[in-house]
Design an enzyme around this catalytic site. Structure first.
Site, PDB file in Angstrom:
ATOM      1  CB  SER A  51     119.548 -28.955  38.126  1.00 37.04           C
ATOM      2  OG  SER A  51     118.281 -28.956  38.709  1.00 37.04           O
ATOM      3  CG  HIS A 163     118.596 -23.545  41.087  1.00 35.88           C
ATOM      4  ND1 HIS A 163     117.499 -24.170  41.641  1.00 35.88           N
ATOM      5  CD2 HIS A 163     118.707 -24.057  39.838  1.00 35.88           C
ATOM      6  CE1 HIS A 163     116.981 -25.013  40.773  1.00 35.88           C
ATOM      7  NE2 HIS A 163     117.693 -24.971  39.667  1.00 35.88           N
ATOM      8  CD  GLU A 172     114.904 -26.601  44.567  1.00 39.25           C
ATOM      9  OE1 GLU A 172     113.834 -26.937  45.108  1.00 39.25           O
ATOM     10  OE2 GLU A 172     115.129 -26.737  43.357  1.00 39.25           O
ATOM     11  CD  GLU A 213     114.068 -23.192  42.089  1.00 37.40           C
ATOM     12  OE1 GLU A 213     114.023 -23.630  43.245  1.00 37.40           O
ATOM     13  OE2 GLU A 213     113.926 -23.907  41.074  1.00 37.40           O
ATOM     14  CG  ASP A 250     115.848 -30.701  44.604  1.00 39.46           C
ATOM     15  OD1 ASP A 250     116.444 -31.803  44.551  1.00 39.46           O
ATOM     16  OD2 ASP A 250     115.409 -30.116  43.588  1.00 39.46           O
ATOM     17  CD  GLU A 301     112.815 -32.121  44.184  1.00 37.71           C
ATOM     18  OE1 GLU A 301     112.119 -31.425  44.947  1.00 37.71           O
ATOM     19  OE2 GLU A 301     113.140 -31.744  43.044  1.00 37.71           O
ATOM     20  CG  ASP A 328     113.171 -32.987  39.735  1.00 37.93           C
ATOM     21  OD1 ASP A 328     112.618 -33.129  38.635  1.00 37.93           O
ATOM     22  OD2 ASP A 328     113.834 -31.970  40.010  1.00 37.93           O
ATOM     23  CE  LYS A 353     111.391 -29.629  38.329  1.00 41.07           C
ATOM     24  NZ  LYS A 353     112.821 -30.052  38.313  1.00 41.07           N
ATOM     25  CG  HIS A 381     109.191 -23.544  40.631  1.00 43.42           C
ATOM     26  ND1 HIS A 381     109.762 -22.441  41.184  1.00 43.42           N
ATOM     27  CD2 HIS A 381     109.787 -24.607  41.271  1.00 43.42           C
ATOM     28  CE1 HIS A 381     110.655 -22.784  42.087  1.00 43.42           C
ATOM     29  NE2 HIS A 381     110.690 -24.094  42.169  1.00 43.42           N
ATOM     30  CE  LYS A 404     111.119 -28.135  43.694  1.00 42.00           C
ATOM     31  NZ  LYS A 404     112.439 -28.787  43.667  1.00 42.00           N
TER      32      LYS A 404
HETATM   33  P1  PGA Z   1     115.386 -26.969  37.604  1.00 41.90           P
HETATM   34  O1  PGA Z   1     115.319 -27.093  39.186  1.00 41.90           O
HETATM   35  O2  PGA Z   1     114.127 -26.340  37.146  1.00 41.90           O
HETATM   36  O3  PGA Z   1     116.594 -26.153  37.388  1.00 41.90           O
HETATM   37  O4  PGA Z   1     115.524 -28.387  37.090  1.00 41.90           O
HETATM   38  C1  PGA Z   1     114.191 -27.431  39.911  1.00 41.90           C
HETATM   39  C2  PGA Z   1     114.360 -28.746  40.627  1.00 41.90           C
HETATM   40  O5  PGA Z   1     115.394 -29.423  40.474  1.00 41.90           O
HETATM   41  O6  PGA Z   1     113.464 -29.173  41.325  1.00 41.90           O
HETATM   42 ZN    ZN Z   2     114.662 -31.137  41.833  1.00 38.84          ZN
END
Ligand code: PGA
Ligand code: ZN
Length: 442
Positions: A51, A163, A172, A213, A250, A301, A328, A353, A381, A404
């Site tokens: 995503s 996911h 999430e 995840e 999230d 998030e 994010d 990230k 991650h 996370k």
């Molecule tokens: P992604 O998901 O690594 O698929 O972007 C993680 C997140 O959205 O926090």
């Molecule tokens: Zn996210």
């Protein structure tokens, strides 16, 4: 003592990530002597999101037949030629300089020329090589003597959205061991709750298969029902929701937003209820507010989509005193976007990230900017991961306070948790673990 540890070799190869898709692995060899004889080799494997935010640095994919178009041979070749040329002979201890040479070699704002996956692999592997050559752990190399703060895990136990293939629309659902005394105890509490949740799902006739995840991915109607199951799991594990364990989510709302309709669309909830469920930004914020009142939810998030700065400001005014609002897709680890957020009052925390921005130095600058403005930071991650544990060290080094990194399940997720256990052991009584959520009583 100033040391010169020249980069002798930079080598990349195509390896697999946790979804079975190709990704970039880089090895950087340093040393005053001859390569292969007395050098030190640092390595890194670049993660990959599903995503992904619209404003992330570009992940270069081959778009050819191999691996269904997802091959990374172009990125690998870029490392082995252009990026190697840029940094060979450079002192590996000068991370800032190495990263600026990598940026120069790419020459674009979003790293589309060489690929953020190529650039980041070299950036991370250089840091790893430096730590190895100095014979100190990576967290210590990156964070110095102040690297003592263990991150509180935001542990994903239920997956949805992009996911998983279930009916849960939000991406999430996480538990936070805010009442633990140390990382190790916090991890134990979460792992116990994870197992209880598995039993509950089984008893309820729901699937216990896991998503990308590692969280379970059953068909459930909506967030309320998920949080109810989570509360049961926490209680059955012998903990009190809101006291020892708090909840986080999230929403990954960028994935739910339909620009044409100017609404957030909930396909799973629609399927389960038989009605078309759509919400405006205001309605979604009301929905979150109701969840906050009913459950010990302390962190949301990507509650709204990545381009709605005005909506984020509204959400932060309404909920920002009650909960952590993490950007994010909104911030994409980009200092400029974080600056904008700070100016507008959008969100109060930043997800970090490395591959959203592409170099270690830029990511650390973003962390610094956020922390300076009183925004919280969460090292994260990606949904496509590997056995690489760099982010565990980074979380401690940056004093991020939170991490996370998925469920206590799937090797690529537990690798990070296990690395953190070993860091905490190594720090002995120097290690500290602070509840970041004392401000939000449940
Ligand atoms: P992604 O998901 O690594 O698929 O972007 C993680 C997140 O959205 O926090
Ligand atoms: Zn996210």
């Amino acid at each position: 003592m100033y040391r010169y540890l020249p980069i002798r070799k930079v080598y990349a190869r195509e390896v697999l990530d946790s979804r079975g898709n190709p990704t970039v692995e880089v090895e950087v060899t340093v040393g005053e002597g001859i390569v292969g004889k007395d050098g030190y080799t640092g390595r890194a494997i670049v993660p990959s999101g599903a995503s992904t935010g619209k404003f992330e640095a570009v992940e270069l994919r081959d778009r050819e037949e191999r691996f269904g178009g997802l091959g990374v041979q172009k990125a690998v070749n870029n490392v082995n030629t252009k990026l190697a040329d840029a940094v060979l002979g450079e002192n590996v201890l000068e991370q800032g300089r190495i990263d600026s040479l990598l940026l120069e070699a790419d020459g674009t704002e979003n790293k589309e020329h060489i690929g953020a996956n190529a650039v980041l692999g070299v950036s991370m592997a250089a840091a790893d090589a430096a730590a190895k050559a100095l014979r100190i752990p990576l967290y210590q190399y990156l964070g110095g003597c102040l690297a003592e703060k263990m991150p509180v895990p935001m542990m994903n136990i239920l997956n949805g959205g992009k996911h998983a293939d279930n009916t849960v629309d939000f991406q999430e659902f996480m538990i936070i061991p805010s009442g633990a005394c140390c990382f190790k105890e916090g991890l134990r509490m979460c792992a116990e709750i994870y197992q209880k949740l598995k039993n509950i799902l089984k008893t309820e006739g729901l699937s216990t298969a896991v998503g990308d995840e590692g969280g379970f991915a059953p068909d459930i109607k909506g967030a309320r029902e998920v949080f109810q199951l989570m509360e049961r799991a926490v209680r059955e594990a012998g903990y009190e929701p809101g006291k020892e364990i708090c909840f986080a989510m999230d929403a990954a709302a960028s994935e739910l937003y339909e620009e044409a309709e100017e609404r957030y669309v909930f396909p799973g909830e629609s399927q389960m209820t038989g009605e078309k469920v759509r919400r405006t930004a205001e309605e979604l914020v009301e929905y979150y507010d109701a969840l906050i009142r009913e459950f010990p939810l302390v962190s949301i998030e990507d509650g709204l989509w990545e381009e709605d700065w005005a909506g984020w400001k509204m959400m932060t005014e309404k909920l920002g005193e009650k909960v952590q609002l993490v950007g994010d897709d909104l911030f994409v680890t980009n200092k400029k976007r974080v600056e904008k957020g700070i100016c507008l009052g959008a969100g109060n925390a930043v997800l970090v990230k490395l591959n959203q921005i592409g170099t270690l130095t830029e990511a650390l600058q973003t962390v610094e900017k956020a922390q300076h403005a009183g925004y919280r930071t969460v090292i994260s991650h990606r949904s496509g991961e590997s056995e690489d544990t760099f982010i565990a060290d980074l979380a401690v080094a940056a004093g991020a306070g939170q991490i996370k990194t998925g469920a206590p399940c799937r090797g690529e997720r537990t690798a990070k948790y296990n690395r953190l256990l070993s860091i905490e052991d190594r720090l002995e009584n120097q290690a500290c673990y602070e509840n970041p959520f004392t401000k939000y009583p449940a």
